[in-house]
Each structure stands twice: as C-alpha cells, then as structure tokens.
Design a protein around this motif. Structure first.
Motif, PDB file in Angstrom:
ATOM      1  N   LEU B 186     -46.355  77.649   1.354  1.00 55.26           N
ATOM      2  CA  LEU B 186     -46.256  76.450   2.196  1.00 55.26           C
ATOM      3  C   LEU B 186     -45.319  76.708   3.377  1.00 55.26           C
ATOM      4  CD1 LEU B 186     -45.701  73.542  -0.372  1.00 55.26           C
ATOM      5  CD2 LEU B 186     -47.517  73.634   1.350  1.00 55.26           C
ATOM      6  N   PHE B 187     -44.243  77.428   3.109  1.00 56.65           N
ATOM      7  CA  PHE B 187     -43.226  77.689   4.118  1.00 56.65           C
ATOM      8  C   PHE B 187     -43.485  79.016   4.832  1.00 56.65           C
ATOM      9  CE2 PHE B 187     -41.630  74.890   0.912  1.00 56.65           C
ATOM     10  CZ  PHE B 187     -40.891  73.943   1.608  1.00 56.65           C
ATOM     11  N   PHE B 188     -43.754  80.086   4.050  1.00 53.47           N
ATOM     12  CA  PHE B 188     -43.878  81.445   4.601  1.00 53.47           C
ATOM     13  C   PHE B 188     -45.049  81.567   5.574  1.00 53.47           C
ATOM     14  CE2 PHE B 188     -42.451  82.765   0.059  1.00 53.47           C
ATOM     15  CZ  PHE B 188     -41.179  82.282   0.292  1.00 53.47           C
ATOM     16  N   SER B 189     -46.096  80.788   5.359  1.00 48.73           N
ATOM     17  CA  SER B 189     -47.317  80.947   6.154  1.00 48.73           C
ATOM     18  C   SER B 189     -47.210  80.292   7.532  1.00 48.73           C
ATOM     19  CB  SER B 189     -48.501  80.335   5.394  1.00 48.73           C
ATOM     20  OG  SER B 189     -48.322  78.935   5.284  1.00 48.73           O
ATOM     21  N   ARG B 190     -46.121  79.610   7.778  1.00 55.31           N
ATOM     22  CA  ARG B 190     -45.945  78.928   9.074  1.00 55.31           C
ATOM     23  C   ARG B 190     -44.725  79.533   9.763  1.00 55.31           C
ATOM     24  NH1 ARG B 190     -48.054  75.276   5.431  1.00 55.31           N
ATOM     25  NH2 ARG B 190     -49.746  73.997   6.285  1.00 55.31           N
ATOM     26  N   LYS B 191     -44.952  80.132  10.912  1.00 57.40           N
ATOM     27  CA  LYS B 191     -43.915  80.927  11.581  1.00 57.40           C
ATOM     28  C   LYS B 191     -42.592  80.168  11.745  1.00 57.40           C
ATOM     29  CE  LYS B 191     -43.018  83.041  16.058  1.00 57.40           C
ATOM     30  NZ  LYS B 191     -43.514  83.158  17.440  1.00 57.40           N
ATOM     31  N   HIS B 192     -42.654  78.996  12.342  1.00 51.23           N
ATOM     32  CA  HIS B 192     -41.404  78.290  12.634  1.00 51.23           C
ATOM     33  C   HIS B 192     -40.812  77.624  11.406  1.00 51.23           C
ATOM     34  CE1 HIS B 192     -43.400  78.639  16.617  1.00 51.23           C
ATOM     35  NE2 HIS B 192     -42.169  79.005  16.959  1.00 51.23           N
ATOM     36  N   VAL B 193     -41.682  77.120  10.520  1.00 50.18           N
ATOM     37  CA  VAL B 193     -41.190  76.549   9.264  1.00 50.18           C
ATOM     38  C   VAL B 193     -40.493  77.637   8.450  1.00 50.18           C
ATOM     39  CG1 VAL B 193     -41.902  75.564   7.034  1.00 50.18           C
ATOM     40  CG2 VAL B 193     -42.894  74.687   9.166  1.00 50.18           C
ATOM     41  N   ASN B 194     -41.072  78.833   8.442  1.00 51.62           N
ATOM     42  CA  ASN B 194     -40.483  79.955   7.698  1.00 51.62           C
ATOM     43  C   ASN B 194     -39.092  80.315   8.239  1.00 51.62           C
ATOM     44  OD1 ASN B 194     -40.605  82.159   5.762  1.00 51.62           O
ATOM     45  ND2 ASN B 194     -40.794  83.489   7.555  1.00 51.62           N
ATOM     46  N   ALA B 195     -38.971  80.384   9.559  1.00 47.97           N
ATOM     47  CA  ALA B 195     -37.673  80.718  10.164  1.00 47.97           C
ATOM     48  C   ALA B 195     -36.641  79.634   9.821  1.00 47.97           C
ATOM     49  CB  ALA B 195     -37.819  80.864  11.678  1.00 47.97           C
ATOM     50  N   TRP B 196     -37.090  78.387   9.873  1.00 47.13           N
ATOM     51  CA  TRP B 196     -36.214  77.249   9.525  1.00 47.13           C
ATOM     52  C   TRP B 196     -35.781  77.347   8.067  1.00 47.13           C
ATOM     53  CZ3 TRP B 196     -38.154  72.965   6.403  1.00 47.13           C
ATOM     54  CH2 TRP B 196     -37.305  71.865   6.330  1.00 47.13           C
ATOM     55  N   TRP B 197     -36.740  77.586   7.185  1.00 44.97           N
ATOM     56  CA  TRP B 197     -36.421  77.681   5.766  1.00 44.97           C
ATOM     57  C   TRP B 197     -35.455  78.837   5.492  1.00 44.97           C
ATOM     58  CZ3 TRP B 197     -35.552  75.658   1.404  1.00 44.97           C
ATOM     59  CH2 TRP B 197     -35.470  76.443   0.257  1.00 44.97           C
ATOM     60  N   GLU B 198     -35.718  80.008   6.096  1.00 45.03           N
ATOM     61  CA  GLU B 198     -34.829  81.160   5.924  1.00 45.03           C
ATOM     62  C   GLU B 198     -33.409  80.799   6.345  1.00 45.03           C
ATOM     63  OE1 GLU B 198     -35.112  84.240   4.691  1.00 45.03           O
ATOM     64  OE2 GLU B 198     -37.074  83.592   3.954  1.00 45.03           O
ATOM     65  N   ASP B 199     -33.322  80.095   7.450  1.00 44.50           N
ATOM     66  CA  ASP B 199     -32.020  79.718   8.002  1.00 44.50           C
ATOM     67  C   ASP B 199     -31.287  78.742   7.077  1.00 44.50           C
ATOM     68  OD1 ASP B 199     -30.215  77.865   9.446  1.00 44.50           O
ATOM     69  OD2 ASP B 199     -30.700  79.068  11.192  1.00 44.50           O
ATOM     70  N   ILE B 200     -31.942  77.638   6.739  1.00 44.21           N
ATOM     71  CA  ILE B 200     -31.201  76.596   6.002  1.00 44.21           C
ATOM     72  C   ILE B 200     -30.946  76.992   4.548  1.00 44.21           C
ATOM     73  CG2 ILE B 200     -32.008  74.766   7.563  1.00 44.21           C
ATOM     74  CD1 ILE B 200     -33.843  73.730   5.340  1.00 44.21           C
ATOM     75  N   SER B 201     -31.878  77.742   3.955  1.00 43.14           N
ATOM     76  CA  SER B 201     -31.689  78.071   2.534  1.00 43.14           C
ATOM     77  C   SER B 201     -30.691  79.199   2.331  1.00 43.14           C
ATOM     78  CB  SER B 201     -33.024  78.425   1.883  1.00 43.14           C
ATOM     79  OG  SER B 201     -33.579  79.578   2.484  1.00 43.14           O
ATOM     80  N   SER B 202     -30.324  79.889   3.415  1.00 41.79           N
ATOM     81  CA  SER B 202     -29.342  80.971   3.261  1.00 41.79           C
ATOM     82  C   SER B 202     -27.922  80.516   3.576  1.00 41.79           C
ATOM     83  CB  SER B 202     -29.736  82.164   4.142  1.00 41.79           C
ATOM     84  OG  SER B 202     -29.711  81.777   5.497  1.00 41.79           O
TER      85      SER B 202
END
Lengths: 214, 214
Positions: B186-202
């Motif tokens: 759901l997150f990884f397949s969307r470029k900007h959502v993935n970058a956002w998720w990587e950022d906030i979850s780290s």
C-alpha cells in the motif's frame, strides 16, 4: 474582507454543521451550491478544491479547507472573540472540548451515520434496509448515551457548563435520528440527555442551519 | 511540576501514539500499566478515569483526559515551545493539520483498524479472518492512498512541509499494516507515500514508542 465561501448543499448534514457554526460566530458567508444530484462534487472543478469529492469545502481568503469538523474548529479559533465562544477558555476546557469532539467522531457518528444510510439513503435508492445493521448500531448508541447520561448529570453540556463544538458536532445526525429516523427515544428516555438535546436543538442558529435538511 | 501519568499498555496502538507525542515534546512521563489481559480497563477504578473503558487516559495535574487524538492535541498545545512543534505556525497551517487529522480519523483509521482486527485480533482469539472485509477495506485504503500520493507530491508531509500531528496519527495503524499485516505494498508502491512513510516511521521517537507493539 472577502466573504467566506461555503461550497456545499443544504441537504448535507456536514454542510448544516458548518452553517450552524457560521451562524453561532455571526459570520457572513456565501453558500455556493454544489449540485449533488448531477454529481458536481465528483467533477474536476470541485475535486480541485477537495480531492475527496464530498461537501462541504470552505474558502476563506487564500485558505481552502475541507472536513467539516476541521472547518468548525478553524472558524471557532479564528473568530474566537466574535459570537458564541465554542472552544472553552482554558487549555483544560479546550482539551475537554477536543475529547468530546473525538467521542462524537469515533463513537457517536459511525453508528448514527450507518442508521441514517440504512433508513434513509438505501430506501431512497430503491434498496432494502438491513435491519441487522440498524439493530447493532442502535445497541452501540444505547450504550454510548448511557455514558452521556452520566456525564450530563454532572454538567450541562458535554465538555462542561458551556455550549461548545462538541455539542454542535452532534446536531446533524442527532436531528436525523430524532426527526426523521424515528429514534427519538434514544434521547427522550434519558433525563439529562433529553434536557441537553432540547437545549442544543432549539438554538436558533441550528434551526436556521437545519431548515432545509430533508 | 508533577509528572504526566499515562494509563495505558505498550501493546495498544493508541497508547503508542500518545507515547510518541510525549517523546516528540521531550516530556517526562510515568506509564501506569493497565492490565488489559485481566480486564482492568473495565473495572471501577479505571472506569472512574475513563467511562469508555479503553486505554489510554492521561492525568496532567488536575486534568484527566482520554481519546488519544485529543490527548496529543493537548500536549502539542500546552508544550508548543518545547520539542517538535506539531501544530503549525499560522492559523491556516493549524487548520490544515486539523483537516488531515480528520482525514486520518474518518478515512484512514476505520479501514486500517478493521484490517488489524480481522488479521490479528480475530485469529488470536481463535476466529477466522473475514476476507471479504479485508478486501473491501483494502480497496478503501488504495483509493485513499492515491489521494495521499497526489498530496505528498506537492509537500513533504500531509499538512505542508512540516511534520505534524496529522502524520503522527497515522503511525500506529500504518506500522501494523506494514510490519505485521503484510500490507506494506500500500505504501511501497506509491513513490511519494513511500518516501513519507520511510521518513515518519524512522523517527527515533516513534521507534521508541513502538518498540513493544506486538
């Protein structure tokens, strides 16, 4: 100052919530009709304002804002000194307003909305009410309003002895349940909930905002 | 000043949300364990704090507050000058934070929570996952995250180019979907959502708050 624009529809409960707040804050506004019957809310012009394709959306100067609960919070903050104060005076009062706003959004609205959908929208579209859903959600509301009864035995409104956004947020769906949905006993059968409902639903601002609700 | 008490449980997603906010605000707190396995949250002592019988509830001086989203809003306001600012600087920024907080509460959380219940809680209690519910809620999340993708192509975080309560609110359920629920695509397949998720979850604050989540 340019007038606040409300893109909405008088049949929409979320639009009625925003209109009531505008009345409480004694603000002038222009209602820009979004023609829900022709699906205008799903067309590019409206989606550019609100990608979710639902009403209402407001424009206040440079700000475009959707989500009715966020809109009323914004109006209550920006115009705190004008009309009815809906936020509370102290940080603790404001926190309790937010708390009961969350209770509305998470615990009152979902079952109340399901009942509205099942008993109004579904039949209007030629479908058949799923009575099992109505029963389950009525049970949720019964339990929830028992908690409200206890709370309202201690203070006049949900967040304390002052009318706030938390009470306001209940009006649209509660209005449906009482007036059209035949579920008034949820409120009438509980002494303090009934007094609260009589009080908040008789506010002239709400009567004006709700006059075109189906 | 007395320390803030958090009545909660490290396995609870809503408790993790509050703990992460406390870490972001660099606040000291005492976690008072509510023993969910013995049903302590439904016993009179806890119900006196929170009539809904769910965790968490905080006590800060004389104020007792429940509803995790209201709690983090309170902490972000009261301690705005300390730690990470989570509210936005201007009234318009704050309104957009509230708007995306409402999107999380109304559109992200309900399907994400249903999936968590169906794929974790139900099997844990010996039941069978209702795949039709999972499918329907996955479809809702796919559509929602398409809107997020568009939004996050324009700004780094949901409410603008600053991390806020709106991003924070997504962490607990998104963590479950990605880490345990097998729904990371759901997150990884969307470029900007993935970058956002990587950022906030780290964020270290989140890693600390989430370390005991199952």
């Amino acid at each position: 100052m340019a007038m606040i624009k409300v893109h909405g529809h008088p049949f929409s409960t979320a639009t009625a919530l925003v209109l009531c707040c505008l009345e409480e804050k004694q603000l002038q506004y222009e209602l820009v009709l979004v023609d829900l019957s022709s699906g205008a809310q799903k067309k590019p012009q409206y989606l550019a304002l609100n990608p979710f394709g639902v009403v209402p959306t407001i424009q206040d100067g440079d700000l475009t804002l959707f989500e009715s609960r966020a809109i009323i919070k914004y109006l209550a903050k920006k115009y705190q000194a004008q009309g009815t104060d809906l936020l509370g005076n102290t940080l603790s009062e404001q926190a309790l307003v937010d708390q009961w706003c969350e209770v509305e959004a998470q615990s009152f609205f979902p079952p109340a909305w399901n009942i509205l959908v099942q008993t109004a929208k579904v039949p209007m579209q030629g479908g058949i009410t799923d009575e099992a859903i109505v029963k389950k959600d009525m049970e949720k509301l019964e339990k929830l309003l028992d908690i409200y009864e206890e709370r309202l035995s201690k203070c006049k409104y949900l967040a304390g002895d002052f009318f706030s956004l938390a009470d306001l947020q209940h009006l649209p769906c509660a209005e449906y349940l009482v007036k059209s949905g035949g579920k008034g006993d949820l409120f009438f059968s509980r002494k303090h909930v009934n007094a609260w409902w009589e009080d908040i639903s008789s506010r002239p601002t709400w009567k004006k905002a709700a006059e075109k609700l189906p």
